[in-house]
Structure formats: C-alpha cells, structure tokens
Motif scaffolding. Structure first.
Motif, PDB file in Angstrom:
ATOM      1  N   LEU A   1       0.641 -41.228  16.084  1.00  0.00           N
ATOM      2  CA  LEU A   1       1.966 -41.094  15.463  1.00  0.00           C
ATOM      3  C   LEU A   1       2.982 -42.014  16.138  1.00  0.00           C
ATOM      4  CD1 LEU A   1       2.090 -37.212  14.941  1.00  0.00           C
ATOM      5  CD2 LEU A   1       1.797 -38.983  13.188  1.00  0.00           C
TER       6      LEU A   1
ATOM      7  N   GLY B   1       1.715 -40.081   5.413  1.00  0.00           N
ATOM      8  CA  GLY B   1       0.721 -41.110   5.687  1.00  0.00           C
ATOM      9  C   GLY B   1      -0.223 -41.320   4.523  1.00  0.00           C
TER      10      GLY B   1
ATOM     11  N   PRO C   1       3.609 -34.954   8.387  1.00  0.00           N
ATOM     12  CA  PRO C   1       3.304 -36.373   8.639  1.00  0.00           C
ATOM     13  C   PRO C   1       2.060 -36.889   7.922  1.00  0.00           C
ATOM     14  CG  PRO C   1       3.982 -35.298  10.669  1.00  0.00           C
ATOM     15  CD  PRO C   1       3.848 -34.214   9.639  1.00  0.00           C
ATOM     16  N   TRP C   2       1.007 -36.057   7.826  1.00  0.00           N
ATOM     17  CA  TRP C   2      -0.227 -36.535   7.208  1.00  0.00           C
ATOM     18  C   TRP C   2      -0.035 -36.831   5.723  1.00  0.00           C
ATOM     19  CZ3 TRP C   2      -2.392 -34.247   2.998  1.00  0.00           C
ATOM     20  CH2 TRP C   2      -2.050 -32.922   2.721  1.00  0.00           C
TER      21      TRP C   2
ATOM     22  N   CYS D   1      -2.305 -44.808  10.585  1.00  0.00           N
ATOM     23  CA  CYS D   1      -2.142 -44.082  11.858  1.00  0.00           C
ATOM     24  C   CYS D   1      -1.393 -42.771  11.651  1.00  0.00           C
ATOM     25  CB  CYS D   1      -1.393 -44.958  12.870  1.00  0.00           C
ATOM     26  SG  CYS D   1      -2.373 -46.312  13.555  1.00  0.00           S
ATOM     27  N   GLN D   2      -0.395 -42.793  10.774  1.00  0.00           N
ATOM     28  CA  GLN D   2       0.355 -41.563  10.508  1.00  0.00           C
ATOM     29  C   GLN D   2      -0.526 -40.534   9.803  1.00  0.00           C
ATOM     30  OE1 GLN D   2       4.047 -42.170   8.415  1.00  0.00           O
ATOM     31  NE2 GLN D   2       4.823 -40.148   8.950  1.00  0.00           N
TER      32      GLN D   2
ATOM     33  N   PRO E   1      -3.617 -37.587  18.668  1.00  0.00           N
ATOM     34  CA  PRO E   1      -2.685 -37.460  17.533  1.00  0.00           C
ATOM     35  C   PRO E   1      -1.288 -37.986  17.856  1.00  0.00           C
ATOM     36  CG  PRO E   1      -3.947 -35.457  17.788  1.00  0.00           C
ATOM     37  CD  PRO E   1      -4.238 -36.288  18.999  1.00  0.00           C
TER      38      PRO E   1
ATOM     39  N   SER F   1       2.356 -45.460  14.807  1.00  0.00           N
ATOM     40  CA  SER F   1       2.890 -45.531  13.440  1.00  0.00           C
ATOM     41  C   SER F   1       4.402 -45.753  13.458  1.00  0.00           C
ATOM     42  CB  SER F   1       2.563 -44.238  12.689  1.00  0.00           C
ATOM     43  OG  SER F   1       3.179 -44.219  11.420  1.00  0.00           O
TER      44      SER F   1
ATOM     45  N   GLY G   1      -3.084 -39.390  12.575  1.00  0.00           N
ATOM     46  CA  GLY G   1      -2.405 -38.608  13.600  1.00  0.00           C
ATOM     47  C   GLY G   1      -1.914 -37.280  13.072  1.00  0.00           C
ATOM     48  N   GLY G   2      -1.343 -37.288  11.876  1.00  0.00           N
ATOM     49  CA  GLY G   2      -0.853 -36.048  11.281  1.00  0.00           C
ATOM     50  C   GLY G   2      -1.975 -35.081  10.969  1.00  0.00           C
TER      51      GLY G   2
END
Length: 235
Positions: free
Chosen positions: A51, A212, A208-209, A29-30, A47, A54, A33-34
């Motif tokens: 996050l 993740g 964040p991506w 999810c991170q 997004p 997550s 979302g990222g």
C-alpha cells in the motif's frame, strides 16, 4: 525474449507508456495490499509495504502531471469543435470532456502545491474539485462511447450482407474498442466518486482492494488499447 525486452524498453522510454506501467503497478499493489490486509485497520508487513508503494507511485504520477497542461491544451485546440462530418452529440460531448480535462490539471496542481506547502491554501477543496472534474470527464466519455456504439451497431444492422467482410471486421473492431472504453471509464468513475467528499453516493466507502481492482481493470484496458493502437486518457 530479446524482442519482448526491447518492446518493454520502448514502452518505458515514452512518457505515456511509462505512465501506463506506473498506473498499472500502483493499482496492482493497492489491490494486492488491500486484499492481504483484509480488515486490519493499520496494515503492517507485506500488505502495508504494498500500500505504501501504491501511494508513492500515485504521488509520482501526480508530480509528472504538472507538465501535462500544454499537451492537453494542444490536443483541445487541435480538436476544436470537432470535425464537421462527426455526429453533433459526439462532438459536443468531446468538447465538454476536453474542457473538463483542461480545468482538471490546474486544480490538481493547486491541490498538490497546497499539500507540499508551496501555497497557503486548503488542499481538500482543490482535490475535491479536481476529482469532480475527472468524474465529469469520465461520465462524458462513457456517454460519448455509448453514442458511438449505438451508431456502429445500427450501421452493422443496416449493412449486414451488403458491405465487404473487411468493412464489417473494421466496424466490429470499433465496437469492441468502444465497449472497452465504456468499461474503463465506468471503472475509473467508480473510484472518482469514492474519492469525492463523504455524503455523495458511495464516497469514501470503498476498501483499498476495491479501489485497486477498479483501477487495475481500467489500467489493463488502457495498456491493451495502446498496444492495439487505441487511446486511453485514464488518470
């Protein structure tokens, strides 16, 4: 279909299996979302929702780890100073990693309790300490796997054409397992350093991506190792 569903249910009914699934979902999810949020400072819509999920899954795992101390203590006592017939460097790396893991849990518990208002302490220093111990454990684990990998490769060269095909196959499987363990540990180590206080290497520099992505890689390796009969202690 029924067999696959039964296998998934069996995984989710065990604590370690459920933790692996939650971990993979959280980092997945991170990552999603990222990636969808791109450069937006305050992600909204899908997004932001991914996050948020997550973060909640990560918090869930933190709470569940409140009960891991005794299991870790039992494992550490069982391992002790390691088998006498094991390589000395491998044994001491394992002992130090176990010690770091054992100290990690109470530090994280205090940090969680401080955030929850249970104790009157600054959580930041305790989070930094627990993350530092996790990073140390990951580094020791990676070095341990490298040592075992070099030993296995030397044995393969020495016994080439001499040992049975079954023995060769077994050693190659061990080599593969150690390579995967190194990749998993280094992926988690990248994230651990990112979560340390700013000023140390790339601390707090990852989007964040990327967190993740590294977490998803290590999570999928952990799930694969578990399904293949391996072992992963990824946090």
């Amino acid at each position: 279909m029924a067999a696959a569903l039964g296998g998934l249910v069996a995984v989710l009914e065990s604590y370690r299996g459920r933790d692996r699934v939650i971990r993979a979902l959280g980092y997945g999810c991170q990552l999603a979302g990222g990636a969808l949020a791109a450069t937006r400072a305050a992600p909204a819509g899908l997004p932001g929702s991914l996050l948020a999920v997550s973060a909640q899954l990560s918090h869930c795992r933190t709470v569940l780890r409140l009960f891991d101390d005794l299991a870790m203590l039992s494992y550490s006592r069982g391992y002790g100073l390691g088998p006498k017939d094991e390589d000395a460097l491998v044994r001491w790396l394992s002992v130090l990693a176990n010690l770091a893991d054992q100290l990690y849990y109470p530090c994280e518990h205090v940090a969680w309790a401080a955030d929850a208002g249970v104790v009157g302490a600054s959580s930041r220093r305790w989070w930094a300490l627990s993350t530092g111990l996790w990073a140390l454990s990951l580094l020791l684990g990676a070095v341990r796997s490298l040592r075992i990998l070099f030993q296995l490769r030397r044995k393969l060269r020495q016994h080439k054409g001499k040992s049975s095909p079954l023995s060769q196959k077994k050693m190659k499987a061990q080599v593969k397992a150690e390579v995967l363990s190194i990749i998993s540990s280094l992926a988690d180590l990248c994230n651990a350093i990112n979560w340390l206080p700013p000023g140390f290497l790339w601390a707090e520099q990852f989007p964040p991506w990327l967190v993740g992505l590294f977490g998803t890689i290590s999570s999928l390796i952990g799930i694969y190792q578990a399904s293949a009969g391996g072992n992963s202690g990824a946090v």
